[in-house]
Design a protein around this motif. Structure first.
Motif, short mmCIF file in Angstrom:
data_model
loop_
_atom_site.label_atom_id
_atom_site.label_comp_id
_atom_site.label_asym_id
_atom_site.label_seq_id
_atom_site.Cartn_x
_atom_site.Cartn_y
_atom_site.Cartn_z
N GLU A 182 -26.04 11.39 -4.66
CA GLU A 182 -26.41 9.98 -4.78
C GLU A 182 -25.35 9.08 -4.17
OE1 GLU A 182 -29.04 10.34 -8.91
OE2 GLU A 182 -26.90 9.82 -8.98
N GLU A 231 -23.15 9.87 -1.96
CA GLU A 231 -23.01 10.18 -0.53
C GLU A 231 -23.84 9.25 0.34
OE1 GLU A 231 -22.67 14.38 1.93
OE2 GLU A 231 -24.26 14.14 0.43
N THR A 232 -24.93 8.74 -0.22
CA THR A 232 -25.82 7.85 0.53
C THR A 232 -25.71 6.39 0.08
OG1 THR A 232 -27.62 8.34 -1.03
CG2 THR A 232 -27.48 9.71 0.95
N SER A 233 -24.64 6.07 -0.65
CA SER A 233 -24.45 4.71 -1.15
C SER A 233 -24.23 3.72 0.00
CB SER A 233 -23.23 4.67 -2.08
OG SER A 233 -22.91 3.34 -2.43
N ASP A 234 -24.69 2.49 -0.20
CA ASP A 234 -24.48 1.42 0.77
C ASP A 234 -23.18 0.66 0.51
OD1 ASP A 234 -26.87 1.96 2.10
OD2 ASP A 234 -28.02 0.64 0.76
N ASN A 235 -22.53 0.95 -0.62
CA ASN A 235 -21.29 0.26 -0.97
C ASN A 235 -20.17 0.74 -0.04
OD1 ASN A 235 -18.62 0.00 -2.41
ND2 ASN A 235 -19.91 -1.07 -3.88
N GLU A 236 -19.53 -0.17 0.67
CA GLU A 236 -18.52 0.21 1.66
C GLU A 236 -17.33 0.92 1.03
OE1 GLU A 236 -18.78 0.05 4.91
OE2 GLU A 236 -20.79 -0.78 4.71
N LYS A 244 -18.60 4.44 0.37
CA LYS A 244 -18.83 5.15 1.63
C LYS A 244 -17.54 5.66 2.25
CE LYS A 244 -21.63 3.17 4.61
NZ LYS A 244 -22.32 2.09 5.36
N ASN A 289 -16.89 9.46 4.39
CA ASN A 289 -16.87 9.43 5.86
C ASN A 289 -15.68 10.21 6.41
OD1 ASN A 289 -19.12 7.79 5.88
ND2 ASN A 289 -17.93 5.88 5.87
#
Length: 260
Positions: free
Chosen positions: A246, A248-253, A256, A260
């Motif tokens: 879950e 891994e696909t977060s939009d929170n910078e 993320k 990365n």
């Protein structure tokens, strides 16, 4: 779906009624010399789960678990373990609580002047006051077999590799049969292969001993292997919660950045 915790209020995520909470932390704050390390921590540890606290170095991740065992005193908030407020316990009650909690330090904290056998017998004789040599040796051999190092029983810590010392440190903690395990950066200083072995061992010990664990780390492979649930820490607060997939696909910078 990952949960983004309400920053800066950092509201506690809803707890599942299916599992008992063995640790409940609400509004925890802790400062050192006027610098606020923990700003508003809310988190639960459920019975039988591995909870990973993920964050960069120097974020105060270890401060939370030190508050759980009473090594540090909170400034504000509530820290409950087995439904007991840690700050309300007297010295004897705190000592009893600690017999139910295993703490694996970063450096394994073995006694250099003792053999592996003596390191493992120490908590049995000094804390549990066991005197039966047969029982003591049986428990030592059981945990050493569990971590795959029975043949190291009479070696000195200086004869062991870093990974082996981690395993012996884990064995010495597990010999007390704790209900809660606290791992402070368990893979720090280890090569990738040994780190993976230690992470897998943590998972095996959870299944074998039915422990509830908090794993402090910034090692992503360790988090991926061990975590049932992850909370992400940033600037003294937990900002997100979820499974590895879950988050891994977060939009929170901020979240993320770890993936990365």
């Amino acid at each position: 779906m990952a949960t983004l915790l309400n920053h800066p209020l950092n509201e506690a995520a809803p707890t599942s009624p299916a599992k008992e909470n063995v640790v409940e932390i609400r509004g925890l704050k802790k400062a050192f010399n006027g610098f606020e390390v923990l700003k508003n921590i809310n988190v639960d540890l459920k019975r039988g789960e591995n909870l990973v606290v993920l964050g960069k170095s120097g974020q105060g991740k270890s401060v939370t678990i030190k508050c759980i065992v009473g090594l540090l005193k909170k400034d504000e908030g509530s820290v409950k373990v087995f439904d007991e407020e840690v700050s309300d316990l007297n010295d004897e009650e705190l000592k009893q609580l600690r017999t139910r909690i295993g703490f694996l330090f970063q450096n394994s904290a073995l006694y250099d002047s003792m053999t592996v056998r003596e390191n493992l017998s120490f908590p049995l004789t000094r804390v549990l006051k066991l005197k039966d040599e047969t029982e003591i040796n049986s428990r030592i051999e059981e945990v050493l077999e569990g971590v795959g190092l029975l043949d190291a029983i009479d070696k000195m810590p200086s004869d062991l590799s870093g990974g082996m010392r981690k395993r012996i440190g884990l064995a010495r903690t597990l010999i007390m049969k704790p209900e809660i395990m606290l791992y402070d950066e368990p893979t720090t200083g280890l090569d990738p292969i040994t780190s993976k072995e230690i992470s897998q061992l943590i998972l095996e010990m959870q299944k074998k001993y039915k422990t509830s664990s908090i794993i402090i780390t910034h090692d992503m492979p360790c988090a991926q292997i061990t975590a049932d649930r992850i909370v992400v820490m940033n600037d003294g607060e937990y900002i997100a919660e979820g499974t590895y997939k879950e988050l891994e696909t977060s939009d929170n910078e901020l979240v993320k950045a770890f993936f990365n």
